[in-house]
Design a protein around this motif. Sequence first.
Motif, PDB file in Angstrom:
ATOM      1  N   MET A 264       0.820  -1.217   0.000  1.00 19.43           N
ATOM      2  CA  MET A 264       0.000   0.000   0.000  1.00 19.43           C
ATOM      3  C   MET A 264       0.851   1.262   0.000  1.00 19.43           C
ATOM      4  SD  MET A 264      -2.933  -1.223   2.668  1.00 19.43           S
ATOM      5  CE  MET A 264      -3.881  -2.714   2.340  1.00 19.43           C
ATOM      6  N   ASP A 265       0.290   2.339  -0.540  1.00 17.25           N
ATOM      7  CA  ASP A 265       0.981   3.618  -0.627  1.00 17.25           C
ATOM      8  C   ASP A 265       0.042   4.714  -0.118  1.00 17.25           C
ATOM      9  OD1 ASP A 265       2.485   5.838  -1.196  1.00 17.25           O
ATOM     10  OD2 ASP A 265       2.215   5.707  -3.372  1.00 17.25           O
ATOM     11  N   PRO A 266       0.015   4.968   1.202  1.00 15.11           N
ATOM     12  CA  PRO A 266      -0.881   5.995   1.744  1.00 15.11           C
ATOM     13  C   PRO A 266      -0.647   7.376   1.148  1.00 15.11           C
ATOM     14  CG  PRO A 266       0.031   4.641   3.503  1.00 15.11           C
ATOM     15  CD  PRO A 266       0.783   4.300   2.254  1.00 15.11           C
ATOM     16  N   ARG A 268      -0.295   8.138  -1.769  1.00  7.56           N
ATOM     17  CA  ARG A 268      -1.099   8.275  -2.980  1.00  7.56           C
ATOM     18  C   ARG A 268      -2.421   8.965  -2.686  1.00  7.56           C
ATOM     19  NH1 ARG A 268      -3.061   2.698  -5.170  1.00  7.56           N
ATOM     20  NH2 ARG A 268      -4.106   2.888  -3.162  1.00  7.56           N
ATOM     21  N   LEU A 269      -3.000   8.663  -1.494  1.00 10.25           N
ATOM     22  CA  LEU A 269      -4.279   9.279  -1.122  1.00 10.25           C
ATOM     23  C   LEU A 269      -4.104  10.775  -0.863  1.00 10.25           C
ATOM     24  CD1 LEU A 269      -5.636   6.529   1.288  1.00 10.25           C
ATOM     25  CD2 LEU A 269      -6.124   6.838  -1.140  1.00 10.25           C
ATOM     26  N   VAL A 270      -2.969  11.129  -0.264  1.00  8.95           N
ATOM     27  CA  VAL A 270      -2.691  12.550  -0.010  1.00  8.95           C
ATOM     28  C   VAL A 270      -2.552  13.295  -1.324  1.00  8.95           C
ATOM     29  CG1 VAL A 270      -1.072  14.159   1.027  1.00  8.95           C
ATOM     30  CG2 VAL A 270      -1.614  12.025   2.198  1.00  8.95           C
ATOM     31  N   ARG A 271      -1.848  12.683  -2.284  1.00 11.38           N
ATOM     32  CA  ARG A 271      -1.659  13.340  -3.579  1.00 11.38           C
ATOM     33  C   ARG A 271      -2.985  13.528  -4.315  1.00 11.38           C
ATOM     34  NH1 ARG A 271       2.834   9.662  -3.705  1.00 11.38           N
ATOM     35  NH2 ARG A 271       1.674   8.253  -5.076  1.00 11.38           N
ATOM     36  N   ARG A 272      -3.924  12.609  -4.074  1.00 11.30           N
ATOM     37  CA  ARG A 272      -5.207  12.692  -4.761  1.00 11.30           C
ATOM     38  C   ARG A 272      -6.184  13.612  -4.060  1.00 11.30           C
ATOM     39  NH1 ARG A 272      -7.197   6.650  -5.704  1.00 11.30           N
ATOM     40  NH2 ARG A 272      -9.043   7.811  -6.419  1.00 11.30           N
ATOM     41  N   ALA A 273      -5.898  13.951  -2.796  1.00  8.47           N
ATOM     42  CA  ALA A 273      -6.849  14.764  -2.000  1.00  8.47           C
ATOM     43  C   ALA A 273      -6.887  16.210  -2.505  1.00  8.47           C
ATOM     44  CB  ALA A 273      -6.425  14.731  -0.542  1.00  8.47           C
TER      45      ALA A 273
END
Length: 273
Positions: A264-266, A268-273
């Motif tokens: 998993m790459d958390p 990635r979620l920050v970059r998409r937020a």
Amino acid sequence: MKGRVLVIAGSDSGGGAGIQADIKTITALGGFAMTAITALTAQDTRGVHDIHPVPPAFVQAQMRCVLGDLGADAIKTGMLGDAAVVDAICEVLAEQAGEPALVVDPVLVAKGGARLTADAALQRIRDFLLPRAALITPNLPEAEVLTGLSIADEADMQRAAAALLALGVPAVLLKGGHLDGDRPEVVDLLATRDGVTAFRSPRIATRHTHGTGCTLASAVAAGLAQGMQMVDAVRRARAYVQAAIAAAPGLGGGHGPLDHSVTMDPARLVRRA
């Protein structure tokens, strides 16, 4: 998300093995994990300090709720405890039409040495559960208990795998991590009636290997639930376990847990937020 896996096993309060490792593994590999808990353990990286069994009827209730509503593409068993629980599980499995692929991890002894399965339960596992399995995943000490053979090298592993197949199991993943620790590689054997496939990987020098057996078996179960062929499910599962060991966070004073989130790459979620 693809592949529904029902895990029937004990809980590890330390989070490194048992149901906790199973859920993390199946989720990390893109599957959906469900559980029927057979026992609660007071456990950390140093060992198992207490065990509280779950009544067999409640184990059945958990299984029937899950199977009757969500269904399962694969079922994985871990710590089962006593004979009554094994009998209860087999009773529910016999009710299933088109039974899902069953992966049996014969959890007999904890990493710290605690015995987790009573002798009567072991006999029930050998006589009634193993013949239902699509795959069993014993380590070498477990294979010695199940077969009565002594295993000291790869030739012994071949003989033990053949003896396990003779119990009526169509496939055996015999884990060789307990062979002499000075060996530079770890070898696991996938044995079926069609032959034996050897998987080899470099040995990682670390004490952080708590839950590797639970993790490997659940990873294979996830692959089978997702429609993978057995050899491909085993290959991916081994690669996942190796990566999780290499990324272990170093927690605890004993046999520490793996990094089950290695896929998993958390960020990635920050970059998409």
